[in-house]
Design a protein around this motif. Sequence first.
Motif, PDB file in Angstrom:
ATOM      1  N   PHE A 127       0.340  -0.758  -0.115  1.00 44.20           N
ATOM      2  CA  PHE A 127       0.128  -0.247  -0.308  1.00 44.20           C
ATOM      3  C   PHE A 127       0.597   1.260   0.153  1.00 44.20           C
ATOM      4  N   ALA A 128       2.212   0.979   0.378  1.00 45.69           N
ATOM      5  CA  ALA A 128       3.220   2.534   0.729  1.00 45.69           C
ATOM      6  C   ALA A 128       3.234   2.438  -1.140  1.00 45.69           C
ATOM      7  N   LEU A 129       3.104   1.505  -2.580  1.00 44.91           N
ATOM      8  CA  LEU A 129       3.364   1.940  -3.101  1.00 44.91           C
ATOM      9  C   LEU A 129       2.183   2.361  -3.858  1.00 44.91           C
ATOM     10  N   LEU A 130       1.296   1.636  -3.728  1.00 50.08           N
ATOM     11  CA  LEU A 130      -0.149   2.117  -4.518  1.00 50.08           C
ATOM     12  C   LEU A 130      -0.430   3.468  -4.213  1.00 50.08           C
ATOM     13  N   PHE A 131      -0.391   4.489  -2.973  1.00 54.45           N
ATOM     14  CA  PHE A 131      -0.368   5.024  -2.668  1.00 54.45           C
ATOM     15  C   PHE A 131       0.103   6.423  -1.609  1.00 54.45           C
ATOM     16  N   GLY A 132       1.161   5.732  -2.245  1.00 61.06           N
ATOM     17  CA  GLY A 132       2.509   7.363  -1.031  1.00 61.06           C
ATOM     18  C   GLY A 132       2.594   6.972   0.335  1.00 61.06           C
ATOM     19  N   HIS A 188      -9.322   5.716  -3.484  1.00 58.29           N
ATOM     20  CA  HIS A 188      -9.278   5.048  -2.185  1.00 58.29           C
ATOM     21  C   HIS A 188      -8.479   5.816  -0.957  1.00 58.29           C
ATOM     22  N   LEU A 189      -8.397   7.075  -1.625  1.00 56.01           N
ATOM     23  CA  LEU A 189      -7.593   7.844  -0.541  1.00 56.01           C
ATOM     24  C   LEU A 189      -8.075   9.224   0.046  1.00 56.01           C
ATOM     25  N   GLY A 190     -10.166   9.016  -0.178  1.00 55.68           N
ATOM     26  CA  GLY A 190     -10.274  10.615   0.698  1.00 55.68           C
ATOM     27  C   GLY A 190     -11.098  10.749   1.835  1.00 55.68           C
ATOM     28  N   ARG A 224     -14.905   9.093   1.467  1.00 56.77           N
ATOM     29  CA  ARG A 224     -14.186   8.065   2.845  1.00 56.77           C
ATOM     30  C   ARG A 224     -13.629   6.608   2.339  1.00 56.77           C
ATOM     31  N   GLY A 225     -13.128   7.339   1.135  1.00 48.82           N
ATOM     32  CA  GLY A 225     -12.202   5.725   0.670  1.00 48.82           C
ATOM     33  C   GLY A 225     -10.985   5.425   1.883  1.00 48.82           C
ATOM     34  N   ALA A 234      -9.226   0.958   5.170  1.00 46.66           N
ATOM     35  CA  ALA A 234      -8.845   1.343   6.556  1.00 46.66           C
ATOM     36  C   ALA A 234      -9.327  -0.144   7.307  1.00 46.66           C
ATOM     37  N   SER A 235     -10.792  -0.386   6.957  1.00 43.15           N
ATOM     38  CA  SER A 235     -11.770  -1.091   7.170  1.00 43.15           C
ATOM     39  C   SER A 235     -11.801  -2.046   7.121  1.00 43.15           C
ATOM     40  N   ALA A 236     -11.401  -1.928   5.715  1.00 43.48           N
ATOM     41  CA  ALA A 236     -11.273  -4.173   5.512  1.00 43.48           C
ATOM     42  C   ALA A 236      -9.706  -4.470   5.768  1.00 43.48           C
TER      43      ALA A 236
END
Length: 202
Positions: free
Chosen positions: A14-19, A139-141, A172-173, A178-180
């Motif tokens: 997720f670091a690679l995908l989402f900075g 998925h970031l909002g 609410r992404g 995060a919930s998953a």
Amino acid sequence: TMTRSLRLALTASFALLFGNACSQQQDTGAAPGSAPALASLSQGWNRIAPGGATGCSDGSDFAFYVRPGDPKRLLVFLQGGGACWNLRTCDPLHQPTYTVNLDGMAPETFDGIFNYRRSDNPFKDHTVVFAPYCSADVHLGRAEHTYTRTPEHKARIDSEQSIPDTFRISHRGFANVASALDWTYANITRPETVFVTGSSAG
């Protein structure tokens, strides 16, 4: 708590995908223990509604899906879809490119890696965590926006019903994903292999 190997694997992906935006476990606002544990799930796809701060773009409920399999082999999939950022792209009445809510979401009808009955599916025996996408924010909002429709904008909308002057979009992404992940951390504690994938926004 989850094992160090799982935390490192998911965090790196997720670091690679989402900075690195999702590299730390987040409080989704759901009550601890409110989601069913892996051991209590039935065979096939299970819908888990975490509540709390999660939600879709139109304010409706968010849910993620889990298909139990081999607990030592984990697949995490982030669904793709379009995003929005202004009046034209966000208006749900004006041909949105994003999925507004989870109405009609049915992973049991998906093919490919979701079809565990296919003999050629390399993930047919995995435990699968599927995070749908309905927040229009990659998925970031973590924001709420109210938009005002101009007369010119209203004229472009093909509708036989009265068109409200305003509409609200809930991004609410971040809480949704995060919930998953929180559920995954708590329930898949000793995997030997972890495969994180997705499409488009995922």
